[in-house]
Design an enzyme around this catalytic site. Structure first.
Site, PDB file in Angstrom:
ATOM      1  N   THR A   1       0.826  -1.203   0.000  1.00  0.00           N
ATOM      2  CA  THR A   1       0.000   0.000   0.000  1.00  0.00           C
ATOM      3  C   THR A   1       0.864   1.258   0.000  1.00  0.00           C
ATOM      4  O   THR A   1       1.953   1.270   0.592  1.00  0.00           O
ATOM      5  CB  THR A   1      -0.947   0.000   1.222  1.00  0.00           C
ATOM      6  OG1 THR A   1      -1.708   1.201   1.221  1.00  0.00           O
ATOM      7  CG2 THR A   1      -0.199  -0.099   2.536  1.00  0.00           C
TER       8      THR A   1
ATOM      9  N   SER B   1      -1.745   3.367  10.274  1.00  0.00           N
ATOM     10  CA  SER B   1      -2.666   2.523  11.051  1.00  0.00           C
ATOM     11  C   SER B   1      -1.960   1.191  11.282  1.00  0.00           C
ATOM     12  O   SER B   1      -0.956   0.894  10.627  1.00  0.00           O
ATOM     13  CB  SER B   1      -3.972   2.279  10.281  1.00  0.00           C
ATOM     14  OG  SER B   1      -3.718   1.411   9.179  1.00  0.00           O
TER      15      SER B   1
ATOM     16  N   TYR C   1      -3.085  -1.556  10.328  1.00  0.00           N
ATOM     17  CA  TYR C   1      -3.182  -2.244   9.023  1.00  0.00           C
ATOM     18  C   TYR C   1      -2.020  -1.846   8.123  1.00  0.00           C
ATOM     19  O   TYR C   1      -1.309  -2.707   7.583  1.00  0.00           O
ATOM     20  CB  TYR C   1      -4.522  -1.917   8.328  1.00  0.00           C
ATOM     21  CG  TYR C   1      -4.396  -2.025   6.826  1.00  0.00           C
ATOM     22  CD1 TYR C   1      -4.231  -3.265   6.217  1.00  0.00           C
ATOM     23  CD2 TYR C   1      -4.371  -0.883   6.019  1.00  0.00           C
ATOM     24  CE1 TYR C   1      -4.050  -3.362   4.846  1.00  0.00           C
ATOM     25  CE2 TYR C   1      -4.201  -0.971   4.657  1.00  0.00           C
ATOM     26  CZ  TYR C   1      -4.035  -2.214   4.071  1.00  0.00           C
ATOM     27  OH  TYR C   1      -3.834  -2.310   2.715  1.00  0.00           O
ATOM     28  N   HIS C   2      -1.825  -0.519   7.957  1.00  0.00           N
ATOM     29  CA  HIS C   2      -0.740  -0.081   7.074  1.00  0.00           C
ATOM     30  C   HIS C   2       0.607  -0.613   7.588  1.00  0.00           C
ATOM     31  O   HIS C   2       1.480  -0.975   6.800  1.00  0.00           O
ATOM     32  CB  HIS C   2      -0.729   1.452   6.969  1.00  0.00           C
ATOM     33  CG  HIS C   2      -1.874   2.017   6.166  1.00  0.00           C
ATOM     34  ND1 HIS C   2      -3.001   2.550   6.745  1.00  0.00           N
ATOM     35  CD2 HIS C   2      -2.073   2.139   4.830  1.00  0.00           C
ATOM     36  CE1 HIS C   2      -3.844   2.963   5.810  1.00  0.00           C
ATOM     37  NE2 HIS C   2      -3.299   2.731   4.629  1.00  0.00           N
TER      38      HIS C   2
ATOM     39  N   LYS D   1       1.554  -4.061   6.437  1.00  0.00           N
ATOM     40  CA  LYS D   1       2.129  -4.111   5.080  1.00  0.00           C
ATOM     41  C   LYS D   1       3.622  -3.795   5.120  1.00  0.00           C
ATOM     42  O   LYS D   1       4.395  -4.294   4.322  1.00  0.00           O
ATOM     43  CB  LYS D   1       1.409  -3.109   4.163  1.00  0.00           C
ATOM     44  CG  LYS D   1      -0.071  -3.398   3.962  1.00  0.00           C
ATOM     45  CD  LYS D   1      -0.264  -4.579   3.036  1.00  0.00           C
ATOM     46  CE  LYS D   1      -1.703  -4.710   2.594  1.00  0.00           C
ATOM     47  NZ  LYS D   1      -1.944  -5.864   1.742  1.00  0.00           N
TER      48      LYS D   1
HETATM   49  P1  NAD Z   1     -10.753  -7.638   0.169  1.00  0.00           P
HETATM   50  O1  NAD Z   1     -10.912  -7.765   1.630  1.00  0.00           O
HETATM   51  O2  NAD Z   1     -11.982  -7.530  -0.637  1.00  0.00           O
HETATM   52  O3  NAD Z   1      -9.870  -8.838  -0.404  1.00  0.00           O
HETATM   53  C1  NAD Z   1      -9.002  -9.620   0.382  1.00  0.00           C
HETATM   54  C2  NAD Z   1      -9.514 -11.051   0.358  1.00  0.00           C
HETATM   55  O4  NAD Z   1      -8.587 -11.877   1.051  1.00  0.00           O
HETATM   56  C3  NAD Z   1     -10.866 -11.187   1.042  1.00  0.00           C
HETATM   57  O5  NAD Z   1     -11.786 -11.838   0.201  1.00  0.00           O
HETATM   58  C4  NAD Z   1     -10.551 -11.999   2.292  1.00  0.00           C
HETATM   59  O6  NAD Z   1     -11.610 -12.837   2.670  1.00  0.00           O
HETATM   60  C5  NAD Z   1      -9.307 -12.747   1.887  1.00  0.00           C
HETATM   61  N1  NAD Z   1      -8.429 -13.088   3.017  1.00  0.00           N
HETATM   62  C6  NAD Z   1      -7.976 -12.261   3.997  1.00  0.00           C
HETATM   63  N2  NAD Z   1      -7.221 -12.948   4.862  1.00  0.00           N
HETATM   64  C7  NAD Z   1      -7.183 -14.231   4.409  1.00  0.00           C
HETATM   65  C8  NAD Z   1      -6.569 -15.418   4.889  1.00  0.00           C
HETATM   66  N3  NAD Z   1      -5.871 -15.447   6.023  1.00  0.00           N
HETATM   67  N4  NAD Z   1      -6.732 -16.561   4.172  1.00  0.00           N
HETATM   68  C9  NAD Z   1      -7.466 -16.548   3.018  1.00  0.00           C
HETATM   69  N5  NAD Z   1      -8.071 -15.471   2.537  1.00  0.00           N
HETATM   70  C10 NAD Z   1      -7.929 -14.318   3.222  1.00  0.00           C
HETATM   71  O7  NAD Z   1      -9.804  -6.373  -0.083  1.00  0.00           O
HETATM   72  P2  NAD Z   1      -9.409  -5.653  -1.447  1.00  0.00           P
HETATM   73  O8  NAD Z   1      -9.876  -4.263  -1.374  1.00  0.00           O
HETATM   74  O9  NAD Z   1      -9.777  -6.514  -2.606  1.00  0.00           O
HETATM   75  O10 NAD Z   1      -7.840  -5.621  -1.287  1.00  0.00           O
HETATM   76  C11 NAD Z   1      -7.024  -6.665  -1.798  1.00  0.00           C
HETATM   77  C12 NAD Z   1      -5.568  -6.403  -1.401  1.00  0.00           C
HETATM   78  O11 NAD Z   1      -5.143  -5.150  -1.946  1.00  0.00           O
HETATM   79  C13 NAD Z   1      -5.371  -6.287   0.111  1.00  0.00           C
HETATM   80  O12 NAD Z   1      -4.140  -6.867   0.450  1.00  0.00           O
HETATM   81  C14 NAD Z   1      -5.334  -4.794   0.357  1.00  0.00           C
HETATM   82  O13 NAD Z   1      -4.577  -4.489   1.482  1.00  0.00           O
HETATM   83  C15 NAD Z   1      -4.676  -4.302  -0.922  1.00  0.00           C
HETATM   84  N6  NAD Z   1      -5.053  -2.896  -1.279  1.00  0.00           N
HETATM   85  C16 NAD Z   1      -6.368  -2.556  -1.489  1.00  0.00           C
HETATM   86  C17 NAD Z   1      -6.684  -1.246  -1.861  1.00  0.00           C
HETATM   87  C18 NAD Z   1      -8.103  -0.795  -2.089  1.00  0.00           C
HETATM   88  O14 NAD Z   1      -8.316   0.420  -2.204  1.00  0.00           O
HETATM   89  N7  NAD Z   1      -9.077  -1.690  -2.188  1.00  0.00           N
HETATM   90  C19 NAD Z   1      -5.652  -0.313  -2.020  1.00  0.00           C
HETATM   91  C20 NAD Z   1      -4.334  -0.691  -1.789  1.00  0.00           C
HETATM   92  C21 NAD Z   1      -4.041  -2.002  -1.427  1.00  0.00           C
HETATM   93  N1  USQ Z   2     -11.650   9.809   4.176  1.00  0.00           N
HETATM   94  C1  USQ Z   2     -12.557  10.845   4.257  1.00  0.00           C
HETATM   95  N2  USQ Z   2     -13.879  10.527   4.292  1.00  0.00           N
HETATM   96  C2  USQ Z   2     -14.341   9.250   4.213  1.00  0.00           C
HETATM   97  C3  USQ Z   2     -13.410   8.198   4.105  1.00  0.00           C
HETATM   98  C4  USQ Z   2     -12.069   8.515   4.097  1.00  0.00           C
HETATM   99  O1  USQ Z   2     -12.187  12.020   4.316  1.00  0.00           O
HETATM  100  O2  USQ Z   2     -15.558   9.054   4.254  1.00  0.00           O
HETATM  101  C5  USQ Z   2     -10.212  10.124   4.122  1.00  0.00           C
HETATM  102  C6  USQ Z   2      -9.369   9.410   5.157  1.00  0.00           C
HETATM  103  O3  USQ Z   2      -9.327  10.128   6.376  1.00  0.00           O
HETATM  104  C7  USQ Z   2      -8.021   9.305   4.455  1.00  0.00           C
HETATM  105  C8  USQ Z   2      -8.399   9.193   2.985  1.00  0.00           C
HETATM  106  O4  USQ Z   2      -9.734   9.662   2.866  1.00  0.00           O
HETATM  107  O5  USQ Z   2      -7.299  10.483   4.641  1.00  0.00           O
HETATM  108  C9  USQ Z   2      -8.307   7.798   2.422  1.00  0.00           C
HETATM  109  O6  USQ Z   2      -9.120   6.958   3.215  1.00  0.00           O
HETATM  110  P1  USQ Z   2      -9.650   5.540   2.658  1.00  0.00           P
HETATM  111  O7  USQ Z   2     -10.536   4.950   3.694  1.00  0.00           O
HETATM  112  O8  USQ Z   2     -10.188   5.694   1.293  1.00  0.00           O
HETATM  113  O9  USQ Z   2      -8.264   4.748   2.489  1.00  0.00           O
HETATM  114  P2  USQ Z   2      -7.324   4.016   3.516  1.00  0.00           P
HETATM  115  O10 USQ Z   2      -7.892   3.938   4.874  1.00  0.00           O
HETATM  116  O11 USQ Z   2      -5.950   4.610   3.382  1.00  0.00           O
HETATM  117  O12 USQ Z   2      -7.301   2.554   2.958  1.00  0.00           O
HETATM  118  C10 USQ Z   2      -7.593   2.215   1.588  1.00  0.00           C
HETATM  119  C11 USQ Z   2      -7.781   0.705   1.510  1.00  0.00           C
HETATM  120  C12 USQ Z   2      -6.478   0.023   1.905  1.00  0.00           C
HETATM  121  C13 USQ Z   2      -5.340   0.561   1.053  1.00  0.00           C
HETATM  122  C14 USQ Z   2      -5.245   2.080   1.113  1.00  0.00           C
HETATM  123  C15 USQ Z   2      -4.284   2.656   0.076  1.00  0.00           C
HETATM  124  O13 USQ Z   2      -8.846   0.314   2.382  1.00  0.00           O
HETATM  125  O14 USQ Z   2      -6.624  -1.391   1.721  1.00  0.00           O
HETATM  126  O15 USQ Z   2      -4.122  -0.001   1.486  1.00  0.00           O
HETATM  127  O16 USQ Z   2      -6.532   2.642   0.748  1.00  0.00           O
HETATM  128  S1  USQ Z   2      -3.424   4.047   0.662  1.00  0.00           S
HETATM  129  O17 USQ Z   2      -4.385   5.011   1.185  1.00  0.00           O
HETATM  130  O18 USQ Z   2      -2.661   4.603  -0.422  1.00  0.00           O
HETATM  131  O19 USQ Z   2      -2.558   3.585   1.740  1.00  0.00           O
END
Ligand code: NAD
Ligand code: USQ
Length: 391
Positions: A145, A180, A182-183, A186
């Site tokens: 991320t 966070s 979560y972050h 990664k």
């Molecule tokens: P998502 O939760 O929809 O997809 C992740 C999938 O992995 C889910 O279906 C979940 O059930 C499965 N999973 C989680 N832990 C598992 C485990 N231990 N064993 C088997 N399956 C497992 O999320 P997404 O938005 O599709 O994101 C996919 C990946 O991309 C994640 O790693 C996320 O951190 C990363 N990512 C997402 C975004 C975004 O904006 N959606 C941005 C940057 C990075």
């Molecule tokens: N935000 C708002 N209003 C909202 C939701 C979010 O102002 O209703 C703000 C948040 O405070 C933050 C920004 O928008 O500053 C992004 O928030 P987000 O919830 O869209 O993104 P984030 O929590 O960072 O997480 C998402 C995905 C995560 C991925 C990440 C990429 O859930 O899996 O890793 O985006 S990044 O942000 O580049 O780290």
């Protein structure tokens, strides 16, 4: 190529599995339905009506395309399951989406933080050991991320930073300041993957992805049964997806704080493109490389304005509300991140436009009866106030 998709039931994993399959690759998808369970626990649900499980989705894909996606329902934290998968499927590329992806979820309680880091770090370690023992030549394409870097007051580079210090120089991993638990998970993954590449001679691409928006890909458009999930709740919904849904149901757009938070963004179509480019262009054995995966950067306030303008064109009144920020983050800051490596490999970005936002309004409108408005306002705070009991 044999492509293993970890997290194949997810928002990004499912359309990715179909994309690789449509391109003629042999695809196997794995998931333990963590995302579905986490949504169910909070009482929220995907806006789009997705099929019940991966076998049902794979059957629908077979029906529509004539192609097969293999399926395993199981947990990546189970080393025996991961080893079995590697032994049976013998992957040449592993696309690893399978982690808990929500920053608010990871900040809800101590248990959520511990679970997030356990799930993400241990799952990835199991994959690295299975690669070492059973598929040393395979290529790991791991979803990281952009949030690993945080918001430093200098330009963000793609993974590494040339440094001069006391007369000596080196190229070192770019400093990490995750926002966070979560972050942070990664960041831990990145350290482990780089280390494993060095000592076990593995190859890996860490895709530091920005925030994804959208729900339509070439394959999801073929049949309603192939839709991917679309979440809009405070935990799993991402900014632009949330704003578009809020606009459609007449909820004020929830800009957290001042709205100057800048992030990289990309369309789900471009996620698929980037991942495919990474798979098609593997690094050498022993190489750990990092790509910054996003196409444009916006402040939250800019996104809200764009959605408001698109609303006007579309004929809906959209209000914007700056609400108390539940997160601890900089609300005004410098942000400039390099993202040229995927462009060099041939990425053709699909930029955000009012037309695209209107097409999202259209899709959301189709399912608006399914919206559960209670789950829109943020409830998870990074830091509990003295007056609030800790959850
Ligand atoms: P998502 O939760 O929809 O997809 C992740 C999938 O992995 C889910 O279906 C979940 O059930 C499965 N999973 C989680 N832990 C598992 C485990 N231990 N064993 C088997 N399956 C497992 O999320 P997404 O938005 O599709 O994101 C996919 C990946 O991309 C994640 O790693 C996320 O951190 C990363 N990512 C997402 C975004 C975004 O904006 N959606 C941005 C940057 C990075
Ligand atoms: N935000 C708002 N209003 C909202 C939701 C979010 O102002 O209703 C703000 C948040 O405070 C933050 C920004 O928008 O500053 C992004 O928030 P987000 O919830 O869209 O993104 P984030 O929590 O960072 O997480 C998402 C995905 C995560 C991925 C990440 C990429 O859930 O899996 O890793 O985006 S990044 O942000 O580049 O780290």
């Amino acid at each position: 190529m044999r492509v293993l998709i970890l997290g194949g039931d997810g928002y990004l994993g499912w359309p990715s599995a179909m994309r690789f399959s449509a391109r003629g690759h042999e695809v196997h998808a794995v998931d333990n339905y963590l995302r579905r369970r986490a949504l169910r626990e909070t009482g929220s649900d995907s806006l789009t009506p997705i099929l019940d499980d991966l076998p049902a989705r794979a059957a629908a894909w077979k029906d529509v395309s004539g192609r097969t996606i293999g399926v395993t329902e199981g947990d990546l934290c189970d080393p025996e399951l991961v080893d079995r998968l590697f032994r049976d499927f013998r992957p040449e590329a592993i696309v690893h989406y399978g982690e808990m992806p929500s920053a608010p979820y990871s900040m809800a309680t101590r248990e959520h933080a511990v679970f997030t880091q356990y799930n993400n770090v241990i799952g990835t370690l199991n994959v690295l050991f299975a690669m070492r023992d059973l598929a040393p030549d395979a290529h790991l394409v791991k979803l990281g991320t952009m949030g690993e870097y945080g918001t430093p007051n200098i330009d963000i580079e793609e993974g590494f930073l040339p440094i001069e210090h006391k007369g000596r120089s080196d190229v070192l991993p770019f400093p990490k300041q995750p926002g966070s638990f979560y972050h942070a998970s990664k960041v831990h993954d990145s350290v482990n993957i780089q280390f494993a590449c060095r000592v076990y001679d593995l190859r890996a691409t860490d895709l530091n992805q920005g925030v994804v928006y959208g729900m339509a890909t070439e394959e999801t458009r073929l049949d309603e049964r192939l839709l991917t999930r679309f979440d809009y709740d405070e935990m799993f919904g991402t900014t632009l997806n949330r704003f578009c849904l809020q606009a459609v149901i007449g909820h004020p757009l929830t800009v957290y704080g001042a709205g100057g938070q800048t992030r990289g963004y990309l369309n789900v179509i471009d996620t698929l493109q980037c991942v495919e480019l990474a798979v098609e262009n593997p690094p050498d054995r022993g190489e750990y490389r990092v790509f910054n995966q996003f196409t444009e950067q916006f402040t939250v306030a800019e996104l809200a304005d764009l959605v408001q303008r698109a609303g006007k064109e579309y004929g809906i009144d959209v209000d914007i509300e700056n609400i108390d920020n539940p997160r601890v983050e900089a609300e005004e800051h410098y942000y400039r991140a390099t993202h040229t490596k995927l462009l060099d490999l041939g990425l053709q970005p699909h930029h955000l436009s009012e037309t695209l936002i209107e097409s999202m309004f259209e899709m959301i409108g189709r399912y608006r009866d399914r919206v559960i408005p209670d789950h829109i306002m943020p409830r998870t705070r990074w830091r509990h106030r003295a007056t609030e009991p800790a959850r």
